[in-house]
Design a protein around this motif. Structure first.
Motif, PDB file in Angstrom:
ATOM      1  N   THR A 115     -12.530  10.062  -8.898  1.00 23.42           N
ATOM      2  CA  THR A 115     -11.302  10.768  -9.265  1.00 23.42           C
ATOM      3  C   THR A 115     -11.267  10.826 -10.783  1.00 23.42           C
ATOM      4  OG1 THR A 115     -10.031   8.711  -9.311  1.00 23.42           O
ATOM      5  CG2 THR A 115     -10.016   9.945  -7.239  1.00 23.42           C
ATOM      6  N   GLU A 116     -10.307  11.523 -11.316  1.00 25.08           N
ATOM      7  CA  GLU A 116     -10.142  11.530 -12.769  1.00 25.08           C
ATOM      8  C   GLU A 116      -9.862  10.112 -13.235  1.00 25.08           C
ATOM      9  OE1 GLU A 116     -10.475  14.082 -15.003  1.00 25.08           O
ATOM     10  OE2 GLU A 116     -11.232  15.170 -13.265  1.00 25.08           O
ATOM     11  N   MET A 117     -10.245   9.797 -14.454  1.00 27.31           N
ATOM     12  CA  MET A 117     -10.050   8.452 -14.974  1.00 27.31           C
ATOM     13  C   MET A 117      -8.594   8.033 -14.830  1.00 27.31           C
ATOM     14  SD  MET A 117     -11.632   6.001 -17.451  1.00 27.31           S
ATOM     15  CE  MET A 117     -12.861   6.981 -18.124  1.00 27.31           C
ATOM     16  N   PHE A 118      -8.403   6.867 -14.214  1.00 30.41           N
ATOM     17  CA  PHE A 118      -7.106   6.222 -14.027  1.00 30.41           C
ATOM     18  C   PHE A 118      -6.169   6.983 -13.090  1.00 30.41           C
ATOM     19  CE2 PHE A 118      -8.654   5.096 -18.297  1.00 30.41           C
ATOM     20  CZ  PHE A 118      -9.149   3.845 -17.941  1.00 30.41           C
ATOM     21  N   GLU A 119      -6.725   7.893 -12.308  1.00 27.86           N
ATOM     22  CA  GLU A 119      -5.973   8.499 -11.216  1.00 27.86           C
ATOM     23  C   GLU A 119      -6.569   7.923  -9.950  1.00 27.86           C
ATOM     24  OE1 GLU A 119      -5.962  12.747 -11.278  1.00 27.86           O
ATOM     25  OE2 GLU A 119      -5.235  12.829 -13.321  1.00 27.86           O
ATOM     26  N   CYS A 120      -5.813   7.943  -8.869  1.00 30.86           N
ATOM     27  CA  CYS A 120      -6.372   7.405  -7.635  1.00 30.86           C
ATOM     28  C   CYS A 120      -5.888   8.199  -6.441  1.00 30.86           C
ATOM     29  CB  CYS A 120      -6.031   5.931  -7.487  1.00 30.86           C
ATOM     30  SG  CYS A 120      -4.285   5.605  -7.278  1.00 30.86           S
ATOM     31  N   ASP A 121      -6.670   8.134  -5.399  1.00 32.77           N
ATOM     32  CA  ASP A 121      -6.338   8.717  -4.111  1.00 32.77           C
ATOM     33  C   ASP A 121      -5.607   7.615  -3.333  1.00 32.77           C
ATOM     34  OD1 ASP A 121      -6.360   9.329  -1.392  1.00 32.77           O
ATOM     35  OD2 ASP A 121      -8.390  10.139  -1.416  1.00 32.77           O
ATOM     36  N   PRO A 122      -4.326   7.800  -3.021  1.00 30.80           N
ATOM     37  CA  PRO A 122      -3.554   6.735  -2.353  1.00 30.80           C
ATOM     38  C   PRO A 122      -4.176   6.259  -1.042  1.00 30.80           C
ATOM     39  CG  PRO A 122      -2.102   8.514  -3.067  1.00 30.80           C
ATOM     40  CD  PRO A 122      -3.519   8.980  -3.286  1.00 30.80           C
ATOM     41  N   ASP A 123      -4.740   7.176  -0.254  1.00 33.12           N
ATOM     42  CA  ASP A 123      -5.372   6.774   1.009  1.00 33.12           C
ATOM     43  C   ASP A 123      -6.602   5.908   0.745  1.00 33.12           C
ATOM     44  OD1 ASP A 123      -3.433   8.265   2.268  1.00 33.12           O
ATOM     45  OD2 ASP A 123      -4.765   9.920   2.807  1.00 33.12           O
ATOM     46  N   ALA A 124      -7.407   6.305  -0.234  1.00 30.79           N
ATOM     47  CA  ALA A 124      -8.600   5.529  -0.583  1.00 30.79           C
ATOM     48  C   ALA A 124      -8.201   4.145  -1.090  1.00 30.79           C
ATOM     49  CB  ALA A 124      -9.424   6.266  -1.639  1.00 30.79           C
ATOM     50  N   GLU A 125      -7.129   4.073  -1.847  1.00 29.38           N
ATOM     51  CA  GLU A 125      -6.668   2.776  -2.354  1.00 29.38           C
ATOM     52  C   GLU A 125      -6.233   1.859  -1.209  1.00 29.38           C
ATOM     53  OE1 GLU A 125      -6.759   1.226  -5.404  1.00 29.38           O
ATOM     54  OE2 GLU A 125      -8.052   2.949  -5.744  1.00 29.38           O
ATOM     55  N   GLU A 126      -5.517   2.394  -0.240  1.00 26.42           N
ATOM     56  CA  GLU A 126      -5.080   1.581   0.904  1.00 26.42           C
ATOM     57  C   GLU A 126      -6.282   1.078   1.699  1.00 26.42           C
ATOM     58  OE1 GLU A 126      -2.066   0.344   1.618  1.00 26.42           O
ATOM     59  OE2 GLU A 126      -1.381   1.297  -0.232  1.00 26.42           O
ATOM     60  N   GLU A 127      -7.281   1.939   1.884  1.00 22.10           N
ATOM     61  CA  GLU A 127      -8.488   1.507   2.599  1.00 22.10           C
ATOM     62  C   GLU A 127      -9.189   0.387   1.842  1.00 22.10           C
ATOM     63  OE1 GLU A 127      -9.650   5.569   5.063  1.00 22.10           O
ATOM     64  OE2 GLU A 127     -10.893   4.980   3.351  1.00 22.10           O
ATOM     65  N   ALA A 128      -9.318   0.526   0.531  1.00 21.77           N
ATOM     66  CA  ALA A 128      -9.983  -0.502  -0.277  1.00 21.77           C
ATOM     67  C   ALA A 128      -9.175  -1.797  -0.290  1.00 21.77           C
ATOM     68  CB  ALA A 128     -10.222   0.009  -1.696  1.00 21.77           C
ATOM     69  N   LYS A 129      -7.839  -1.681  -0.259  1.00 22.51           N
ATOM     70  CA  LYS A 129      -6.990  -2.874  -0.213  1.00 22.51           C
ATOM     71  C   LYS A 129      -7.202  -3.652   1.089  1.00 22.51           C
ATOM     72  CE  LYS A 129      -3.128  -1.227  -3.009  1.00 22.51           C
ATOM     73  NZ  LYS A 129      -1.715  -0.780  -2.937  1.00 22.51           N
ATOM     74  N   TRP A 130      -7.604  -2.959   2.136  1.00 22.09           N
ATOM     75  CA  TRP A 130      -7.860  -3.630   3.412  1.00 22.09           C
ATOM     76  C   TRP A 130      -9.293  -4.153   3.470  1.00 22.09           C
ATOM     77  CZ3 TRP A 130      -4.664  -5.089   7.215  1.00 22.09           C
ATOM     78  CH2 TRP A 130      -5.261  -5.618   8.367  1.00 22.09           C
TER      79      TRP A 130
END
Length: 190
Positions: A115-130
């Motif tokens: 993604t662009e620097m310091f932007e995130c995909d919320p779904d990808a973040e939730e998956e990584a958090k799990w």
């Protein structure tokens, strides 16, 4: 609206944790070193201080305004922008560094695109958090810990994670409940 994982994701996450252990020739319940996982996946890992010359823009931001909030980030480079590199804040406690690195490795394992620097995909973040915590304490490890009745501090230390992360994995995997029901059936007090 609350986030919902895609169907089968949690099972997939546990499979990733076990497959990595198998590839690294570790028991399914064994602690795992995120730095060795990164090496196995051929993902360079750098500390914040070490990226000064490699990624000057990222370093300038992360060592300045963002320093106290910065945990870890995956940077992409190479000819086509597809080479991953992880940068983490080595001023954090070792347990947090391990969790931060596992989180970034989860993005790589799940092939999340840049993604662009310091932007995130919320779904990808939730998956990584799990997946990140599942990599560190997979289901078989949580079950083993729950059945041994090890104090949370001891279990967390043996896996190199915080007490909070260990407690969360014992709860979300159902390990505590499984051990409790098993003890109730057998009449064991342990």
């Amino acid at each position: 609206m609350a986030f919902r994982f895609r169907r089968g994701f949690k099972t997939e996450a546990e499979s990733h944790a076990l497959e990595l252990r198998e590839e690294l020739k570790l028991a399914d319940h064994a602690p795992i070193c995120p730095w060795k996982v990164a090496e196995h996946l051929e993902i360079p890992v750098h500390t914040l201080r070490s990226i000064r010359d490699v990624e000057p823009k990222a370093y300038a931001y992360l060592s300045g305004v963002g320093h106290e909030y910065f945990s870890a980030v995956t940077l992409f480079g190479g000819t086509h922008g597809c080479t991953r590199m992880i940068c983490h804040n080595d001023s954090h406690a070792k347990t947090r560094q391990r969790a931060n690195l596992a989180h970034e490795l989860a993005h790589a394992i799940l092939l999340h695109p840049p993604t662009e620097m310091f932007e995130c995909d919320p779904d990808a973040e939730e998956e990584a958090k799990w997946l990140g915590p599942a990599l560190l304490v997979p289901h078989p490890a949580a079950i083993k810990i729950a059945f041994t009745s090890a104090p949370i501090e001891v279990a967390a230390e043996s896996y190199g994670v915080s007490k909070v992360l260990m407690r969360m994995r014992l709860n979300v995997t159902g390990a505590n409940n499984i051990a409790r029901r098993s003890r109730a059936k057998t009449g064991s007090r342990k």
